[in-house]
Design an enzyme around this catalytic site. Structure first.
Site, short mmCIF file in Angstrom:
data_model
loop_
_atom_site.label_atom_id
_atom_site.label_comp_id
_atom_site.label_asym_id
_atom_site.label_seq_id
_atom_site.Cartn_x
_atom_site.Cartn_y
_atom_site.Cartn_z
N HIS A 162 2.63 -18.56 10.85
CA HIS A 162 3.09 -17.18 10.70
C HIS A 162 3.53 -16.59 12.03
O HIS A 162 3.33 -17.20 13.09
CB HIS A 162 1.99 -16.32 10.05
CG HIS A 162 0.72 -16.24 10.84
ND1 HIS A 162 0.57 -15.43 11.94
CD2 HIS A 162 -0.48 -16.86 10.66
CE1 HIS A 162 -0.67 -15.56 12.41
NE2 HIS A 162 -1.32 -16.42 11.66
N CYS A 178 -5.14 -20.58 11.86
CA CYS A 178 -3.70 -20.61 11.59
C CYS A 178 -2.87 -20.96 12.83
O CYS A 178 -3.38 -21.22 13.90
CB CYS A 178 -3.23 -19.31 10.99
SG CYS A 178 -3.95 -19.00 9.36
#
Lengths: 212, 316
Positions: A162, A178
């Site tokens: 992201h 992440c």
């Protein structure tokens, strides 16, 4: 090339914490790259250090174009292209690593994704608690401009590639899990990658922090 | 157990005679490149020249041997020895369910590194990995130990590599990683692109030797009188008892097939006994398929067309 690498590795051996390092061309030395230095560098230059900027690199591989390879140790994400090249992007990874390596795929993509903090973050962080029911997408959203949701065997792994609202943090192991990219880069990646793309997370660095 | 399985199989054969078995031949496909090449190649020749339908079924190599024993799969395209010698000893022989085709291809199994790593670290021998200072070159997660990929989960070589690591002592200095080969090979690609040191289990034939400058580490020559590697089935304490701080025995691979093919599909068995695909051919075809991304069927068809004389010998 070899000499430079010797310098990196000598520093790594001397500093078992294996902090991210960048090359200082003024002093011709490799220096630790921590959050304070990263923020200062970004303030001075308006971008992350050169090695973490998007660039096409020579990359011999048997993986087909469109495959993503994530190197949590060197903080690079490679998108394989034709003719033994790849687009290399700088990434940030979680303070606690991912704890896994292996092969997954891009299950779906989203623009300006909504962010819902995990329960443990809500419990420890009053800022996150404000968004316990979800934070709409936007410039202040920690998922940034785009998200690629990683799936394994058709199921969401909870891991994402992201964007970020902290572009200076690329190249570092901070924040929660992440794989973070700056917003320009994650938009570029988003536009090039289709759902179903193979994603390989290497057995190195952050992938190993909790053991494979 | 074996008798009841055979009895069931015989009943099945009696009810549905050889024709159904011979019409479709199932080729197991272990997950490494040269085995996939061979599976495609022999499958195409059998379909074109022997009038059988060849079905490819992906399966791990150890499991594949068991599937042949159970009558579920007919052919193993690339059975490696000594990796599976215990299983082969149990299943082959006069009354065995497994038959080895006679042609053996010389292969190799080693610990490899990159040319950059040799020049950077001075690593040239496997035994050096037991030195904690050397192992640190391969530490990416800061735990003070290096990392080494020792093979895929399902490979017959992986427990032997674990035994070798223990015998050399580098199981103490290095984290032994097992993972799909694609992940390890992508790691090699990245190591080559960044110059990062890397060390890993390797075998040949394999396309990586054409794709990258890969170096095999040196080891004391294999000594059969000193080598002792049992399987977990033979002895629960197999790992602590292993003595394998030396080169692998000379490694070979060959086609293997269900013994009953000689009755149910004698033309297939005769063909398998003649097939010879040398290591250079397997590696070149693997490079074409895995690196150049050509269709395996096209690569196999091209090779078949260019080797018509050889094929006609095989199917005579």
């Amino acid at each position: 090339m070899i000499r430079v690498l010797a310098a990196i590795t000598a520093l790594i051996v001397a500093a078992p914490a294996l902090a991210t390092q960048i090359y200082n061309p003024n002093t011709r030395t490799w220096v630790d790259y921590d959050p304070r230095q990263a923020a200062r560098y970004y303030q001075m230059h308006g971008s992350v250090p050169k090695e973490f900027r998007r660039q096409v690199v020579r990359f011999r591989t048997a993986e087909k174009p469109g495959t993503i390879i994530i190197d949590g140790d060197k903080h690079f994400l490679y998108l394989v292209q034709e003719d033994f090249t790849a687009i290399r992007y700088g990434i940030g990874v979680g303070r606690d690593g991912f704890g896994w390596a292996g092969i997954v795929e891009v299950g779906r993509k989203a623009e300006w994704p909504r962010w819902t903090p995990p329960a443990e973050m809500v419990a420890r962080d009053p800022e996150a608690a404000k968004w316990a029911n979800g934070m709409p997408g936007g410039p202040e959203n920690p998922l940034g401009a785009r998200a690629l949701y990683l799936y394994e065997d058709g199921r969401d792994t909870i891991y994402r590639i992201h964007g970020t609202h902290q572009p200076w943090s690329i190249g570092l192991d901070i924040s929660s899990g992440c794989i973070r990219m700056n917003n320009d880069d994650v938009i570029d990646l988003y536009n090039r990658v289709q759902p179903g793309a193979k994603v390989i997370v290497l057995m190195s660095g952050a992938a190993l922090y909790r053991g494979v | 157990m074996r008798i009841s399985v055979l009895a069931t199989a015989l009943v099945g054969l009696a009810a549905a005679p050889a024709v159904s078995h011979a019409a479709t031949v199932v080729i197991g496909v272990p997950g490494w490149p040269s085995a996939q090449v061979t599976a495609h190649l022999i499958g195409q020749v059998m379909e074109a020249e022997l009038g059988v339908e060849a079905r490819l079924r992906p399966i791990g190599t150890t499991e594949l041997v068991g599937a042949i024993d159970r009558g579920e799969i007919d052919i193993h395209p690339e059975l490696w020895l000594p990796n599976l010698e215990t299983q082969v000893a149990a299943l082959s022989g006069p009354d065995g369910t497994l038959t080895l085709a006679p042609t053996q291809v010389t292969a190799s199994q080693n610990i490899c590194t990159t040319r950059d790593t040799v020049e950077l670290t001075g690593l040239t021998e496997v035994a050096q990995l037991a030195d904690p200072t050397m192992a640190l070159w391969f530490d990416t997660d800061g735990d003070g130990r290096g990392e080494i990929w020792i093979g895929d989960f399902e490979w017959s070589s992986t427990p032997i590599e674990r035994a070798r690591a223990r015998s050399y002592g580098y199981d103490e200095t290095m984290m032994l990683l097992t993972m799909e080969e694609d992940v390890a090979m992508a790691g090699l690609d990245v190591a080559m692109a960044t110059g990062r040191p890397m060390v890993f289990y390797c075998y040949a034939p394999h396309y990586k030797f054409e794709l990258h400058d890969v170096v095999k580490l040196e080891e004391p020559p294999h000594d059969p009188s000193a080598w002792s590697v049992l399987t977990p089935e033979e002895d629960p304490a197999w790992l602590s008892k292993a003595q394998a701080a030396m080169a692998w025995p000379a490694s070979t691979y060959q086609l293997a097939y269900a013994t009953d093919l000689a009755q149910t599909a004698p033309n297939v068995a005769a063909f398998l006994n003649k097939v010879t695909i040398d290591a250079e051919t397997a590696q070149a075809m693997s490079y074409a398929i895995d690196v150049e991304r050509r269709d395996p069927a096209d690569v196999a068809a091209e090779w078949i067309a260019a080797n018509a004389d050889k094929i006609s010998e095989w199917v005579q």
